[in-house]
Design a protein around this motif. Structure first.
Motif, mmCIF file in Angstrom:
data_model
loop_
_atom_site.group_PDB
_atom_site.id
_atom_site.type_symbol
_atom_site.label_atom_id
_atom_site.label_comp_id
_atom_site.label_asym_id
_atom_site.label_seq_id
_atom_site.Cartn_x
_atom_site.Cartn_y
_atom_site.Cartn_z
ATOM 1 N N GLY A 220 0.860 -1.185 0.000
ATOM 2 C CA GLY A 220 0.000 0.000 0.000
ATOM 3 C C GLY A 220 0.891 1.228 0.000
ATOM 4 N N ILE A 221 0.294 2.383 -0.264
ATOM 5 C CA ILE A 221 1.109 3.602 -0.390
ATOM 6 C C ILE A 221 1.386 4.188 1.003
ATOM 7 C CG2 ILE A 221 1.288 5.865 -1.481
ATOM 8 C CD1 ILE A 221 0.986 3.732 -3.580
ATOM 9 N N PHE A 222 2.664 4.235 1.365
ATOM 10 C CA PHE A 222 3.068 4.847 2.638
ATOM 11 C C PHE A 222 3.268 6.359 2.459
ATOM 12 C CE2 PHE A 222 4.391 0.458 3.004
ATOM 13 C CZ PHE A 222 4.163 0.135 4.328
ATOM 14 N N GLY A 223 3.647 6.745 1.257
ATOM 15 C CA GLY A 223 3.959 8.150 0.986
ATOM 16 C C GLY A 223 4.764 8.216 -0.291
ATOM 17 N N GLU A 224 5.326 9.398 -0.558
ATOM 18 C CA GLU A 224 6.154 9.568 -1.753
ATOM 19 C C GLU A 224 7.572 9.885 -1.341
ATOM 20 O OE1 GLU A 224 4.774 12.652 -4.297
ATOM 21 O OE2 GLU A 224 3.620 11.262 -5.544
ATOM 22 N N ALA A 225 8.530 9.341 -2.081
ATOM 23 C CA ALA A 225 9.924 9.680 -1.793
ATOM 24 C C ALA A 225 10.144 11.147 -2.134
ATOM 25 C CB ALA A 225 10.858 8.801 -2.616
ATOM 26 N N ASP A 226 10.833 11.844 -1.240
ATOM 27 C CA ASP A 226 11.229 13.221 -1.480
ATOM 28 C C ASP A 226 12.098 13.258 -2.744
ATOM 29 O OD1 ASP A 226 12.581 15.685 -1.349
ATOM 30 O OD2 ASP A 226 12.354 15.729 0.839
ATOM 31 N N PRO A 227 11.805 14.140 -3.708
ATOM 32 C CA PRO A 227 12.608 14.163 -4.950
ATOM 33 C C PRO A 227 14.106 14.356 -4.681
ATOM 34 C CG PRO A 227 10.710 15.611 -5.151
ATOM 35 C CD PRO A 227 10.708 15.109 -3.731
ATOM 36 N N ALA A 228 14.436 14.964 -3.536
ATOM 37 C CA ALA A 228 15.855 15.169 -3.217
ATOM 38 C C ALA A 228 16.588 13.842 -3.039
ATOM 39 C CB ALA A 228 15.980 16.000 -1.945
ATOM 40 N N CYS A 229 15.847 12.768 -2.725
ATOM 41 C CA CYS A 229 16.508 11.475 -2.474
ATOM 42 C C CYS A 229 16.917 10.791 -3.770
ATOM 43 C CB CYS A 229 15.574 10.541 -1.699
ATOM 44 S SG CYS A 229 15.215 11.108 -0.037
ATOM 45 N N LEU A 230 15.944 10.559 -4.651
ATOM 46 C CA LEU A 230 16.219 9.750 -5.833
ATOM 47 C C LEU A 230 16.121 10.544 -7.128
ATOM 48 C CD1 LEU A 230 14.160 6.579 -4.773
ATOM 49 C CD2 LEU A 230 16.639 6.904 -4.613
ATOM 50 N N GLY A 231 15.609 11.770 -7.046
ATOM 51 C CA GLY A 231 15.491 12.589 -8.238
ATOM 52 C C GLY A 231 14.070 12.714 -8.759
ATOM 53 N N ALA A 232 13.137 11.968 -8.170
ATOM 54 C CA ALA A 232 11.730 12.069 -8.580
ATOM 55 C C ALA A 232 10.864 11.584 -7.419
ATOM 56 C CB ALA A 232 11.469 11.232 -9.832
ATOM 57 N N PRO A 233 9.608 12.034 -7.362
ATOM 58 C CA PRO A 233 8.719 11.638 -6.263
ATOM 59 C C PRO A 233 8.072 10.275 -6.513
ATOM 60 C CG PRO A 233 7.611 13.233 -7.656
ATOM 61 C CD PRO A 233 8.954 12.999 -8.264
ATOM 62 N N VAL A 234 8.760 9.195 -6.153
ATOM 63 C CA VAL A 234 8.270 7.837 -6.438
ATOM 64 C C VAL A 234 7.404 7.326 -5.282
ATOM 65 C CG1 VAL A 234 9.000 5.536 -7.166
ATOM 66 C CG2 VAL A 234 10.542 7.465 -7.468
ATOM 67 N N PRO A 235 6.305 6.610 -5.549
ATOM 68 C CA PRO A 235 5.508 6.063 -4.446
ATOM 69 C C PRO A 235 6.268 5.001 -3.647
ATOM 70 C CG PRO A 235 4.374 5.762 -6.559
ATOM 71 C CD PRO A 235 5.718 6.329 -6.861
ATOM 72 N N LEU A 236 6.219 5.129 -2.309
ATOM 73 C CA LEU A 236 6.778 4.108 -1.418
ATOM 74 C C LEU A 236 5.611 3.183 -1.126
ATOM 75 C CD1 LEU A 236 8.622 6.677 0.846
ATOM 76 C CD2 LEU A 236 9.619 5.281 -0.981
ATOM 77 N N ALA A 237 5.631 1.982 -1.699
ATOM 78 C CA ALA A 237 4.370 1.235 -1.800
ATOM 79 C C ALA A 237 4.400 -0.161 -1.186
ATOM 80 C CB ALA A 237 3.958 1.147 -3.268
ATOM 81 N N GLY A 238 5.521 -0.534 -0.551
ATOM 82 C CA GLY A 238 5.530 -1.865 0.060
ATOM 83 C C GLY A 238 6.658 -1.990 1.056
ATOM 84 N N ALA A 239 6.441 -2.795 2.100
ATOM 85 C CA ALA A 239 7.511 -3.058 3.065
ATOM 86 C C ALA A 239 7.203 -4.356 3.806
ATOM 87 C CB ALA A 239 7.649 -1.909 4.060
ATOM 88 N N ALA A 240 8.262 -5.048 4.204
ATOM 89 C CA ALA A 240 8.127 -6.241 5.046
ATOM 90 C C ALA A 240 9.495 -6.588 5.607
ATOM 91 C CB ALA A 240 7.573 -7.425 4.256
ATOM 92 N N GLY A 241 9.510 -7.190 6.797
ATOM 93 C CA GLY A 241 10.756 -7.691 7.370
ATOM 94 C C GLY A 241 11.355 -8.757 6.454
#
Ligand code: ADP
Length: 495
Positions: A220-241
């Protein structure tokens, strides 16, 4: 072509992989970072170094794939589990080094919890056992170690997170303080049945709710990456241990499916679907993931020494030059000649849970040679796995169909064949061994339409090598009975 970036933040290195929609790796970058051992048994990481190496790995993987962040459909995160970070909400500065899952520095806090008789409470609420491994006693340690931290936490000025949370916070420039079900279920203060932070355990540990992240779906969408990090606002959309991500990446989406990761130790997880069975055999119950508001559970068994037994053959005994050589040596003899190695070097985990067990080498004769010892070491990995599989089947009431495998030692064909023989079920090794990173990418890709549903994810993991059981049942039972006798000799050895 759609691409997903997977951030694989491990215990010793930060890795990043770009996957395409067919599940192929298009770019990979990896940086090791510093392990701090401030005292014997303590392990800490610098959260800033985790972030720095992870960000550089992400940028490097994009470069190697020859794509820009704007070409990405989503970013997924998988992480070393249980490791705890506490930072200042206003400045984003960590107030203490991250305390790593392996660290034993909170053992006295665990003793205290046991003395207060909380073991059954912890098991019934969190599915876990009281152990320094899990996050919450690490939070308590940090709040005690840093002057004024308890009061600041109570005023809502501090944030706690496992490493997924820390990366989400950094990637969003401090806009998102969140985690997801699989990581939350490893903290020792998350009620896996009610699906909320557990007020009883929070109060036992005096951990203020104000410092805890919001628990979201794993896909699911947690948020968007700050463009300063990767160069574009990409959706942060999944995570798991990491272990749950591997379960997902292996396509273990149905109850009864299981995977075993053969690394330094082994982590065996079985999907139990909507059921959360309480283990009677020393396994832990954990949340596998949450998707569309629905959670699934898993039973997990941990084996402390697996591939590490092969490292011991190499570094401790000098019997092999490298781990791969163990395979040809084991094949050079028909069997171990009755020799068993019980690699209880640090005690035994599931299902024995004996801290006082120590390694045993039994059944030696004048005919015992180097190859027999090497073979016995490899076989010990398979025997320990059978011990855990028997517990999984007993606790879940489900029969294992096929065991899916990954991790460094699963490259050993002898070991995989012996494992299939000993379990009496097929062992399947996927074509792509990056299943942990792929699992995080799959969770993110599902949330953003790269894959339409789970079956599309599963189709990318098809193929690989299947090891069919060939050993006669009588022989298998005879060998396994010998193992049980050998384990008896190793238990409660240290006085
Ligand atoms: P971790 O992630 O725990 O560091 P890896 O998944 O990288 O572990 O696997 C490394 C482990 O696998 C080591 O303990 C090594 O001894 C073992 N290993 C690697 N290759 C083989 C092999 N061909 N046969 C047996 N063991 C192996």
């Amino acid at each position: 072509m759609a691409y997903v970036l997977s951030l694989d933040q491990g215990t010793t290195s930060s890795r990043a992989l770009v996957f395409d929609e067919a599940g192929a790796v298009r770019g990979l970058e990896q940086f090791e970072f510093t392990q701090h051992f401030p005292r014997p048994g303590w392990v800490e990481h610098d959260p800033a170094e985790i972030w720095d190496t992870q960000l550089r790995a992400a940028r490097g993987a994009l470069d190697k794939a020859g794509i820009a962040a704007s070409d990405l459909a989503a970013v997924g995160i998988t992480n070393q589990r249980e490791t705890a970070v506490v930072w200042d909400r206003a400045t984003g500065e960590p107030i203490h080094p991250a305390i790593v899952w392996q660290s034993r520095q909170t053992a006295p806090i665990c003793d205290e919890l046991r003395a207060r008789g909380l073991e059954d409470e912890v098991r019934s609420r969190t599915g876990l056992v009281i152990d320094a491994y899990f996050s919450a006693t690490k939070i308590r340690f940090i709040l005690d170690a840093v002057s004024g931290a308890q009061q600041r936490a109570e005023r809502g000025e501090l944030c706690f997170g496992t490493v997924d949370s820390w990366l989400l916070w950094k990637l969003t420039g401090g806009r998102v303080h969140a985690t997801e079900y699989s990581n939350a279920s490893r903290t020792l203060v998350y009620n896996i049945h009610e699906r909320d932070w557990d007020d009883v355990l929070l109060s036992e540990l005096r951990i203020p709710r104000e410092m805890l992240p919001e628990v979201c779906d794993s896909s699911g969408i947690f948020g968007e990456a700050d463009p300063a990090c990767l160069g574009a606002p990409v959706p942060l959309a999944g995570a798991a241990g990491d272990q749950q991500a591997a379960l997902f990446g292996q396509g273990c989406h149905a109850p009864g499916t299981a995977k075993n990761t053969y690394g330094t130790g082994c982590f065996l997880l079985m999907n139990t679907g909507a059921e959360a069975p309480t283990s009677k055999t020393g396994l832990v119950t954990t949340l596998a993931w949450g998707i569309d508001g629905q959670v699934e559970y898993a039973l997990e068994g941990s084996i402390f020494v697996a591939g590490a037994a092969v490292q011991w053959l190499r570094d401790g005994l000098g019997l092999v030059a490298d781990a791969a050589e163990s395979e040809s040596a084991a094949r050079a003899v028909d069997d171990t000649g009755g020799v068993y190695l019980v690699p209880a070097f640090v005690g035994l985990g599931a299902p024995y849970w004996d801290e006082r067990a120590r390694g045993a080498l039994v059944g030696l004769t004048r005919g015992t040679g180097r190859e027999h010892l090497i073979r016995a070491a490899l076989e010990s990995i398979a025997y320990q796995t059978r011990d855990v599989v028997e517990c999984l089947e007993r606790d879940s009431g489900l029969a294992l169909g096929t065991l899916r495998v990954d991790g460094g030692a699963c490259r050993n064909d002898f070991l995989m064949q012996f494992q299939a023989d000993l379990l009496g079920v097929p062992v399947r090794r996927p074509p792509l061994l990056e299943v942990t990173a792929f699992g995080a990418a799959a969770l993110a890709g599902l949330a953003t339409g790269v894959w339409s549903d789970r079956s599309a994810v599963e189709s990318t993991t098809e193929g690989g090598t299947v090891f069919e059981p060939r050993m006669e049942v009588a022989r298998r039972d005879e060998l396994y009975a010998g193992w049980k006798r050998a384990v008896e000799r190793s238990l409660a050895w240290e006085e």
